[in-house]
Design an enzyme around this catalytic site. Structure first.
Site, PDB file in Angstrom:
ATOM      1  N   THR A 187       2.651  -3.650  -6.916  1.00  0.00           N
ATOM      2  CA  THR A 187       2.857  -3.218  -8.455  1.00  0.00           C
ATOM      3  C   THR A 187       3.431  -4.623  -9.207  1.00  0.00           C
ATOM      4  OG1 THR A 187       4.530  -2.263  -8.344  1.00  0.00           O
ATOM      5  CG2 THR A 187       2.791  -1.025  -8.491  1.00  0.00           C
ATOM      6  N   ASP A 188       4.286  -5.083  -8.397  1.00  0.00           N
ATOM      7  CA  ASP A 188       5.198  -6.256  -8.825  1.00  0.00           C
ATOM      8  C   ASP A 188       4.399  -7.371  -9.484  1.00  0.00           C
ATOM      9  OD1 ASP A 188       7.053  -4.768  -8.211  1.00  0.00           O
ATOM     10  OD2 ASP A 188       8.014  -6.155  -6.709  1.00  0.00           O
ATOM     11  N   THR A 199       3.667  -1.114  -2.253  1.00  0.00           N
ATOM     12  CA  THR A 199       4.405   0.205  -2.004  1.00  0.00           C
ATOM     13  C   THR A 199       3.316   1.131  -1.502  1.00  0.00           C
ATOM     14  OG1 THR A 199       5.808  -0.107  -3.630  1.00  0.00           O
ATOM     15  CG2 THR A 199       5.535   2.002  -3.098  1.00  0.00           C
ATOM     16  N   SER A 243       4.003  -7.591  -3.248  1.00  0.00           N
ATOM     17  CA  SER A 243       3.414  -8.601  -4.082  1.00  0.00           C
ATOM     18  C   SER A 243       4.020  -9.783  -4.565  1.00  0.00           C
ATOM     19  CB  SER A 243       2.445  -7.847  -5.210  1.00  0.00           C
ATOM     20  OG  SER A 243       3.135  -7.431  -6.172  1.00  0.00           O
TER      21      SER A 243
HETATM   22  N1  DGL Z   1       7.828  -5.457  -4.200  1.00  0.00           N
HETATM   23  C1  DGL Z   1       6.821  -4.536  -4.128  1.00  0.00           C
HETATM   24  C2  DGL Z   1       5.296  -5.135  -4.361  1.00  0.00           C
HETATM   25  O1  DGL Z   1       4.841  -5.510  -5.392  1.00  0.00           O
HETATM   26  C3  DGL Z   1       6.865  -3.118  -3.906  1.00  0.00           C
HETATM   27  C4  DGL Z   1       6.542  -2.646  -5.270  1.00  0.00           C
HETATM   28  C5  DGL Z   1       5.302  -1.767  -5.614  1.00  0.00           C
HETATM   29  O2  DGL Z   1       4.243  -2.040  -4.735  1.00  0.00           O
HETATM   30  O3  DGL Z   1       5.383  -0.975  -6.391  1.00  0.00           O
HETATM   31  O4  DGL Z   1       4.713  -4.999  -3.424  1.00  0.00           O
END
Ligand code: DGL
Length: 341
Positions: free
Chosen positions: A109-110, A29, A76
């Site tokens: 973050t995931d 993100t 991620s």
């Molecule tokens: N799907 C996500 C990832 O982990 C976007 C969420 C994020 O980065 O906060 O890349």
């Protein structure tokens, strides 16, 4: 006299040398872009390149000489063992250079509880390695990415950050990769270490460290993946009422090297999982019981099959088992790693 002056001025110069921090971008993100500045869900993660991220925060130049490299540009949830292996090897190569003082990694973050822990186990340096991320895309009102990136570079450039293991910096907090985990699907304050708390906090642009981690990491870690070509395959099987034994048959059929059982409570095993785990162990697969509760210790229990994860959650237990299996299949030794890493 002239020589003394020359030596003194060289020392003064090296004492004030601007640190060189390399930013390795992997997506998420923090590199996300949405159609409007109020859109904070359903946007595209991993849309912007590393140069865009760096150019958005010119304030970093007051703290460090910053250079960037793109390792991947993905959400991620699509991070793979091959990419984290490549990332660890790149970080090791960079930190072995005299002209690199620290590394910052931008990440989704995931799965930000997984990749930093892998580097915590496999980076052979005490120079700072700091992961950062964001919960709001770069296009949002009050996007949290730019400040998080500035804070991560500030921490990586701080001499006091050395030797603390790999860190995760988000939302003004400095956390240890060993403990930090995502606790909320959408809010900014999602990254926490539920039992252990944070290493420190960033106040007025300065890192304030409060504590250190006892668990073994980085330079003291026995794991070395610098020449490893492929990581072992470890899967997670979730425990719940009526969980079927056939999950284990699938893991055996697909030649898994290890299984983490995300068990109920303190890693309790249903009769069906008990049969499945014993079958997997007979097939030569190492099984580790963890807890699906989100915190706490899974204690050893002679009556139950498998090893125990100690206080590692299932996602982090998978990372440690995968890393341990690069060098041993000895269950006693692997169990010892779970108590000490
Ligand atoms: N799907 C996500 C990832 O982990 C976007 C969420 C994020 O980065 O906060 O890349």
């Amino acid at each position: 006299m002239a020589t003394v002056l020359l030596v003194m001025s060289t020392c003064a110069l090296s004492a004030t040398k601007t640190p060189h921090i390399v930013i390795l971008a992997t997506g998420g993100t923090i590199a996300g872009s949405a159609a409007s500045n109020t859109q904070t869900t359903g946007y595209k993660a991993g849309a912007l390149g590393v140069d865009t991220l760096i150019n958005a925060v010119p304030e970093m130049k007051k703290i460090a000489d910053v250079t960037g490299e793109q390792i991947a540009n993905i959400g991620s949830e699509n991070m793979t063992s091959d990419i984290i292996l490549k990332l660890s090897q790149r970080v090791n190569a960079l930190l072995a250079r005299d002209d690199v003082d620290g590394v910052v990694i931008t990440h989704g973050t995931d799965t930000l509880d997984e990749t930093p822990y892998f580097l915590n186990l496999t980076v052979k340096s005490n120079k700072p390695v700091v992961f950062t991320a964001s919960m709001r895309p770069a296009t949002a009102i009050s996007a949290d990415g730019p400040m998080n990136l500035l804070d991560a570079v500030t921490v990586a450039a701080d001499p006091d950050a050395k030797g603390r293991g790999v860190m995760v910096v988000l939302n003004d907090r400095i956390g240890a990769a060993r403990f930090m985990t995502k606790t909320n699907a959408t809010t900014l304050d999602t990254f926490k270490a539920p039992e252990e708390g944070y290493l420190g906090v960033i106040v007025g642009g300065k890192p304030q460290f409060e504590t250190r981690v006892d668990k073994i990491h980085t330079l003291r870690s026995v794991f070395d993946v610098r020449n490893v070509k492929k990581l072992p395959q470890v899967v997670i099987i979730y425990g719940y009422q009526d969980d079927p034994e056939y999950f284990y048959d699938a893991a055996i059929a697909h030649h898994a090297d290890g299984i983490v059982y995300a068990g109920t409570g303190a890693g309790s095993v249903s009769v069906r999982s008990d049969a499945g785990i014993r079958k997997a162990e007979k097939a030569g697969i190492i099984v580790v019981r963890a807890s699906r509760t989100g915190s706490g210790v899974v204690p050893p229990d002679a009556g139950q099959p498998g090893l125990v994860s100690d206080s590692l959650n299932p996602a982090k237990a998978r990372i440690l088992l995968m890393t341990a299996l690069t060098q041993t299949h000895n269950p006693e030794l692997i169990q010892q790693y779970f108590h000490t890493y």
